[in-house]
Design an enzyme around this catalytic site. Sequence first.
Site, PDB file in Angstrom:
ATOM      1  N   SER A 191       0.858  -1.194   0.000  1.00 60.00           N
ATOM      2  CA  SER A 191       0.000   0.000   0.000  1.00 60.00           C
ATOM      3  C   SER A 191       0.886   1.234   0.000  1.00 60.00           C
ATOM      4  O   SER A 191       2.034   1.189   0.431  1.00 60.00           O
ATOM      5  CB  SER A 191      -0.867   0.006   1.251  1.00 60.00           C
ATOM      6  OG  SER A 191      -1.534   1.241   1.397  1.00 60.00           O
ATOM      7  N   TYR A 204      -2.073  -1.275  10.475  1.00 58.09           N
ATOM      8  CA  TYR A 204      -2.202  -1.583   9.042  1.00 58.09           C
ATOM      9  C   TYR A 204      -0.967  -1.121   8.263  1.00 58.09           C
ATOM     10  O   TYR A 204      -0.378  -1.884   7.483  1.00 58.09           O
ATOM     11  CB  TYR A 204      -3.461  -0.896   8.505  1.00 58.09           C
ATOM     12  CG  TYR A 204      -3.661  -1.048   7.014  1.00 58.09           C
ATOM     13  CD1 TYR A 204      -4.208  -2.204   6.478  1.00 58.09           C
ATOM     14  CD2 TYR A 204      -3.302  -0.021   6.138  1.00 58.09           C
ATOM     15  CE1 TYR A 204      -4.398  -2.340   5.109  1.00 58.09           C
ATOM     16  CE2 TYR A 204      -3.494  -0.146   4.771  1.00 58.09           C
ATOM     17  CZ  TYR A 204      -4.040  -1.307   4.267  1.00 58.09           C
ATOM     18  OH  TYR A 204      -4.228  -1.438   2.909  1.00 58.09           O
TER      19      TYR A 204
END
Length: 299
Positions: A191, A204
């Site tokens: 990401s 995350y």
Amino acid sequence: MSPRDQYDLTNPVTQYDRVEPPLQHQPEPGVQARMTPVPDLGEASYRGSGRLTGRKALITGGDSGIGAATAIAFAREGADVVIAHLPGEEEDAEHVLSLIADAGRRGKAIVADISHADQCRRLVAEAADFLGGLDVLVNNAGKQIAVDRVEDLSDEQFEETFRTNVFANFWITKAALEHLGEGASIVNTASLEAYKPSPDRLDYAATKAAINNLSKGLALQLASRGIRVNVVAPGPVWTALQVSDGVSDEQMEHFDDENTYQRAGQPAELAPAYVYLASAESGYVSGAALNVNGGMVTP
Ligand code: NAD
Ligand code: MG
């Protein structure tokens, strides 16, 4: 608006409309079919050209979002595809399986909670059994729950996010290596958060940085076996992850404003990156991260 064909010459900034999502909430895992608007998986635009003919692919989280767009693209490129998902996501999985069948390829959905090692091993064994082997592994399933203050980030969530995003990647990859031979490709999903952590996504973002690092080390280790490992690092993409507490209400309302293009991406825009990294045409590429993020600059 979305393109009629993935090869149309268009302005990428305006190629897809801004999402401008109304506020919405679903329990985890979110079901894409119940989102407003429903994300674009490239159903109407992705045109294959035989780049994965005869490949056998396993895609975790292939029921919805980025994994689903990738599953559809893989099938249209000639691959048989197993998608893995959690209980409760059958509706989304059925949609993907019907498109795999329409592409003339074999598809199967396997329910597994990959935050458990034994389920990861079962998943890989069942996938390889159905496919008659394995050439492509896409580790794409992921967990993202936004929490504002570190004091409110529970030990349980921190561990669960790592189990789903990092440990499962390790367990599934290790099991898959029993089946992966020369020419096989592993594509992991990181990401933009790996480089630019959002303050409310500590767990995350850290898992995504770990995935980048793990992928590079593994790429070096597996090169001598003729197996490649690469990463796709998406920016903000409109998926079920966002509506199941992945972002705050405020971020959802401004979901289009996070990147240079000033519009969120659609899953359809991610699939070609996975196709490229899975296919033999990226043979000289291993240990790389392909950023697909609406023009954001990464280190
Ligand atoms: P999504 O919700 O459509 O897909 C995520 C999938 O992960 C779910 O469909 C679910 O089946 C699976 N999953 C979650 N926990 C699981 C578990 N314990 N066991 C088995 N499966 C589990 O959302 P998406 O955005 O398409 O997410 C795909 C990947 O893309 C994730 O790794 C996510 O971190 C990454 N990503 C997404 C964005 C974005 O903006 N959407 C940005 C960067 C990276
Ligand atoms: Mg899903």
